[in-house]
Design an enzyme around this catalytic site. Structure first.
Site, short mmCIF file in Angstrom:
data_model
loop_
_atom_site.label_atom_id
_atom_site.label_comp_id
_atom_site.label_asym_id
_atom_site.label_seq_id
_atom_site.Cartn_x
_atom_site.Cartn_y
_atom_site.Cartn_z
N HIS A 34 43.33 43.93 35.97
CA HIS A 34 43.03 42.63 35.03
C HIS A 34 44.26 42.55 33.97
O HIS A 34 44.97 43.19 34.01
CB HIS A 34 41.70 42.58 34.49
CG HIS A 34 41.38 44.16 33.86
ND1 HIS A 34 42.21 44.27 32.74
CD2 HIS A 34 40.60 45.03 33.88
CE1 HIS A 34 41.78 45.59 32.05
NE2 HIS A 34 40.65 46.15 33.08
N GLY A 36 44.33 43.03 31.10
CA GLY A 36 44.49 44.25 30.44
C GLY A 36 45.66 45.29 30.93
O GLY A 36 46.87 45.60 30.25
N HIS A 37 45.70 45.43 32.17
CA HIS A 37 46.66 46.24 32.75
C HIS A 37 48.05 45.36 32.57
O HIS A 37 49.06 46.07 32.50
CB HIS A 37 46.26 46.40 34.33
CG HIS A 37 44.94 47.32 34.26
ND1 HIS A 37 43.73 46.83 34.72
CD2 HIS A 37 44.80 48.70 34.30
CE1 HIS A 37 42.96 47.69 34.99
NE2 HIS A 37 43.53 48.76 34.77
N GLY A 147 46.30 51.76 27.68
CA GLY A 147 45.47 50.86 26.84
C GLY A 147 44.60 51.59 25.99
O GLY A 147 43.92 52.59 26.15
#
Ligand code: PAF
Length: 282
Positions: A34, A36-37, A147
């Site tokens: 997503h 974030g990645h 993250g």
């Protein structure tokens, strides 16, 4: 983008890149990618000559077989996203390729791994150390990107790097959130519409708690207030909320106990049966 499926292929490719004097950025993932990645991959792309992203749902870090079975697997979409991000190599192995025989290594991860996720999910961090140490040994990256949503995981990986003597830089990257504050997670797709509408309250409560500190409440008081605020919302149940030293992960009762990185509040919440994690810095 080339898809590499074997350990030999990964090691040989990375070796050739290093010999050519190129810096390598590695982004370890479990897929179901997503935004974030994508932020990790984009940063790796900016900072390195070569970008390798691993996509592997690592069985040794799951202590719940149902969680492993139902973990989202979206290889085709993941590879399309990585290609669009300008990734050079996607490492997409099978479990048998990564673990031709059981990995019996037990890492001495120490106090950083004993609290919070370490206490709730026995064996989880040892499994993370197993897979990440393998990836580091095979790819020998210049930098590796993680993250900050998995805040404690970064401290555990730093400890593993110290134990194993890997010569690389760990690059922590900020949490990416939906517009309503919910931290992006591969698990969010499991939220029902109702749970999804409640979930942003987690970040709202954490963000508000920064003001509580400014108002003069001590860490142990904020810990109680945040836990109560979460549990008072229908549909949310805190498994733990702990304010810890952001480097050592050890609980702090008074703000002054936190060291050079300050304090972090780390939470795990069940929301409609889905286990969500988040954190905030103080
Ligand atoms: O954070 C994750 O997605 C995983 O724990 C990691 C670091 C890729 C290891 O499997």
């Amino acid at each position: 983008m080339e898809i590499i499926r074997t350990v030999k292929g990964l090691a040989e490719t990375a070796d050739a890149m290093r010999r050519a004097g190129k810096s390598i950025g590695l982004v370890p993932t479990m897929g179901a990618l997503h935004a974030g990645h994508k932020s990790l991959v984009d940063r790796a792309r900016r900072e390195n000559d070569v970008v390798i992203v691993s996509v592997f749902v690592n069985p040794t870090q799951f202590n719940n077989p149902d969680d492993l079975r139902t973990y989202p697997r979206t290889e085709e979409a993941d590879c399309a996203l990585l290609e669009a991000c300008g990734v050079d190599y996607a490492f997409v192995p099978t479990p048998a390729e990564v673990y031709p025989e059981p990995d019996t290594r037990v890492f001495d991860l120490g106090p950083v791994a004993e609290v919070m996720e370490g206490a709730m999910r026995p064996g989880h961090f040892n499994g993370v150390a197993q897979i990440v140490s393998k990836l580091f040994a095979w790819a020998m990256p210049t930098r590796a990107y993680f993250g900050e949503k998995d805040f404690q995981q970064i401290a555990v990986i730093r400890r593993m790097v110290e134990l194993e003597g890997f010569d690389l830089e760990i690059v922590p990257c900020p949490i990416v959130r939906e517009d309503d504050g919910l931290a992006l997670s591969s698990r969010n797709v499991r939220l029902s519409a109702e749970a999804r509408s409640i979930a942003p309250q987690i970040h709202r409560i954490l963000a508000d708690s920064v003001d509580l500190k400014a108002q003069g409440y001590e860490a142990e008081e904020v810990e109680r207030m945040v836990t109560d605020a979460i549990n008072n919302i229908d549909g949310l149940e805190a498994e733990y909320y702990q304010i810890v030293d952001a480097r050592t992960m050890q609980p702090v009762k008074k703000w002054a106990e936190a060291g050079d990185l300050g304090a972090a509040g780390c939470v795990t919440v069940y929301c409609g049966g889905v286990r969500l994690i988040d954190n905030i810095r103080y």
